[in-house]
Design a protein around this motif. Structure first.
Motif, short mmCIF file in Angstrom:
data_model
loop_
_atom_site.label_atom_id
_atom_site.label_comp_id
_atom_site.label_asym_id
_atom_site.label_seq_id
_atom_site.Cartn_x
_atom_site.Cartn_y
_atom_site.Cartn_z
N GLN A 178 0.83 -1.19 0.00
CA GLN A 178 0.00 0.00 0.00
C GLN A 178 0.87 1.25 0.00
OE1 GLN A 178 -3.81 -0.36 1.76
NE2 GLN A 178 -3.71 1.64 2.78
N VAL A 179 0.55 2.19 -0.91
CA VAL A 179 1.33 3.41 -1.09
C VAL A 179 0.45 4.60 -0.73
CG1 VAL A 179 2.73 4.77 -2.68
CG2 VAL A 179 2.57 2.29 -2.97
N ARG A 180 0.96 5.45 0.14
CA ARG A 180 0.22 6.61 0.61
C ARG A 180 0.41 7.77 -0.35
NH1 ARG A 180 1.32 11.08 3.82
NH2 ARG A 180 -0.32 11.69 5.31
N ILE A 181 -0.68 8.26 -0.94
CA ILE A 181 -0.63 9.37 -1.88
C ILE A 181 -1.42 10.55 -1.30
CG2 ILE A 181 -1.19 10.20 -4.20
CD1 ILE A 181 0.97 8.05 -4.18
N ALA A 182 -0.80 11.70 -1.19
CA ALA A 182 -1.45 12.90 -0.66
C ALA A 182 -1.85 13.83 -1.80
CB ALA A 182 -0.52 13.63 0.30
N ASN A 183 -3.08 14.31 -1.75
CA ASN A 183 -3.56 15.28 -2.74
C ASN A 183 -3.34 16.72 -2.30
OD1 ASN A 183 -4.63 13.83 -5.00
ND2 ASN A 183 -6.32 13.13 -3.72
N TYR A 184 -3.38 16.96 -1.00
CA TYR A 184 -3.31 18.32 -0.48
C TYR A 184 -1.86 18.77 -0.32
CZ TYR A 184 -8.28 18.22 0.80
OH TYR A 184 -9.66 18.15 0.77
N PRO A 185 -1.53 19.98 -0.75
CA PRO A 185 -0.19 20.53 -0.51
C PRO A 185 -0.04 20.96 0.94
CG PRO A 185 -1.34 21.64 -2.31
CD PRO A 185 -2.36 20.86 -1.56
N GLY A 186 1.17 21.36 1.30
CA GLY A 186 1.43 21.87 2.63
C GLY A 186 1.21 23.37 2.70
N GLU A 187 1.76 23.97 3.75
CA GLU A 187 1.56 25.40 3.97
C GLU A 187 2.14 26.27 2.85
OE1 GLU A 187 2.72 26.84 7.76
OE2 GLU A 187 1.61 25.32 8.87
N ASP A 188 3.12 25.74 2.12
CA ASP A 188 3.73 26.53 1.06
C ASP A 188 2.85 26.61 -0.18
OD1 ASP A 188 3.94 23.93 0.14
OD2 ASP A 188 6.12 23.94 -0.07
N LEU A 189 1.75 25.86 -0.21
CA LEU A 189 0.81 25.85 -1.34
C LEU A 189 1.50 25.54 -2.67
CD1 LEU A 189 -1.49 28.94 -0.53
CD2 LEU A 189 -1.58 26.60 0.36
N ASP A 190 2.47 24.65 -2.62
CA ASP A 190 3.22 24.27 -3.82
C ASP A 190 2.59 23.00 -4.40
OD1 ASP A 190 4.98 23.67 -5.83
OD2 ASP A 190 6.75 23.52 -4.55
N LEU A 191 1.81 23.17 -5.45
CA LEU A 191 1.13 22.02 -6.05
C LEU A 191 2.12 21.07 -6.72
CD1 LEU A 191 -1.70 20.86 -6.37
CD2 LEU A 191 -1.91 22.11 -8.53
N LEU A 192 3.21 21.60 -7.27
CA LEU A 192 4.21 20.73 -7.89
C LEU A 192 4.84 19.79 -6.87
CD1 LEU A 192 6.01 23.11 -10.41
CD2 LEU A 192 4.14 21.52 -10.84
N ALA A 193 4.93 20.25 -5.62
CA ALA A 193 5.50 19.40 -4.57
C ALA A 193 4.64 18.17 -4.32
CB ALA A 193 5.65 20.20 -3.27
N VAL A 194 3.35 18.25 -4.62
CA VAL A 194 2.46 17.10 -4.46
C VAL A 194 2.87 16.00 -5.44
CG1 VAL A 194 0.08 16.29 -4.71
CG2 VAL A 194 0.56 18.47 -3.58
N TYR A 195 3.21 16.38 -6.66
CA TYR A 195 3.65 15.40 -7.66
C TYR A 195 4.99 14.79 -7.27
CZ TYR A 195 -0.01 17.52 -10.51
OH TYR A 195 -1.22 17.98 -10.97
N ARG A 196 5.89 15.63 -6.78
CA ARG A 196 7.20 15.12 -6.37
C ARG A 196 7.09 14.17 -5.18
NH1 ARG A 196 8.79 20.55 -7.93
NH2 ARG A 196 8.42 21.34 -5.81
N ALA A 197 6.20 14.51 -4.23
CA ALA A 197 6.01 13.65 -3.06
C ALA A 197 5.41 12.31 -3.47
CB ALA A 197 5.11 14.34 -2.03
N ALA A 198 4.44 12.33 -4.38
CA ALA A 198 3.84 11.08 -4.85
C ALA A 198 4.88 10.22 -5.55
CB ALA A 198 2.67 11.38 -5.79
N ALA A 199 5.71 10.84 -6.38
CA ALA A 199 6.75 10.10 -7.09
C ALA A 199 7.73 9.48 -6.11
CB ALA A 199 7.48 11.02 -8.07
N ALA A 200 8.06 10.21 -5.05
CA ALA A 200 8.99 9.68 -4.05
C ALA A 200 8.40 8.45 -3.35
CB ALA A 200 9.33 10.75 -3.02
#
Length: 269
Positions: free
Chosen positions: A238-260
């Motif tokens: 099972q792989v945890r995928i987050a849709n919501y960004p953090g406080e920096d509101l960086d949507l690209l970071a969501v893609y990078r986190a999912a890839a990681a």
């Protein structure tokens, strides 16, 4: 590059304002009249977003003054119950961004002043849809150039991550996955073969048996709507995928986190 100013509506501070700032009701829907081309002539649009997800879309579209109502520490944002003091911030907004699945959207609508334009946001991280939504918001804000620049960055980031993930496929073959309906974009990012989806309703025993029978290697779970281990006896990771960004509101970071998370899972195969 202009720095985005992100504010989170503090309960104590806004409580003091709640008696001083009128909450004007009866403002209609997202198609109601509002400030057109707010970014034109040097005016920077003031945006209130219900969550960091809407806030990230606003930032990507070029908004620099973004206030987020639901704190990012709230794991399941739709469960948050905004207080009247939380909603005081909308009185000064040019735009109020919300999603239809948020049960407090009606309160947001009631709280919006006559100046604010209510905008229903299509929260979908699938790159083509995300890019289209950012472009739409850029048109509303009068920040089309900023939105277009972000779309170019998105396309480059997605291509890069997709190439890295495909290089990490176990055995050089596209991994077989089952995904929660709102994290299907992550399966596409990995070039995975999706053999089934589940949610947002609970997984029934018959659906569980059907998904397990497809013998997926991975289950992409929605971190913000998780119900625990989805296919406990299937052997799937099972792989945890987050849709919501953090406080920096960086949507690209969501893609990078999912890839990681996906690379980590595939490395452990």
């Amino acid at each position: 590059m202009a720095r985005t100013r992100v504010r989170f509506a503090p309960l104590v501070a806004l409580a003091a304002l709640s008696g001083a700032v009128p909450l004007l009701a009866g403002c209609g829907s997202g198609d109601s009249p509002g400030p057109e081309n707010a970014g034109a002539g040097g005016h920077k649009p003031v945006v209130v977003a219900t969550t960091t997800w809407e806030g990230a879309f606003a930032k990507a579209a070029g908004a620099e003054d973004v206030t987020v109502i639901v704190p990012p520490s709230v794991h399941h944002a739709p469960d948050y119950d905004p207080k009247p003091s939380d909603l005081a911030a909308v009185a000064k907004a040019d735009f109020v961004l919300y999603a239809p699945f948020e049960p407090y959207a009606a309160k947001i609508k009631e709280a919006a002043g006559s100046k604010a334009r209510l905008v229903e946001v299509n929260l979908d991280n699938e790159p083509a849809r995300a890019g289209a939504e950012v472009a739409r918001l850029g048109g509303l804000f009068g920040t089309e150039d900023a939105a277009e620049r972000w779309k170019t960055r998105l396309d480059g980031e997605v291509a890069k991550l997709n190439g890295e993930l495909e290089s990490a496929w176990p055995g050089g073959r596209s991994p077989v996955v089952v995904t929660q309906v709102f994290t299907a974009w992550a399966a596409d990012l990995a070039g995975a073969t999706t053999v089934g989806t589940y949610g947002p309703e609970p997984v029934t025993p018959s659906r569980l048996a059907s998904l397990s029978a497809k013998r997926p290697a991975y289950v992409l779970d929605n971190a913000h709507m998780s119900t625990g281990t989805v296919l406990p006896d299937s052997g799937a990771r099972q792989v945890r995928i987050a849709n919501y960004p953090g406080e920096d509101l960086d949507l690209l970071a969501v893609y990078r986190a999912a890839a990681a998370e996906l690379r980590k899972a595939m490395a452990g195969a």
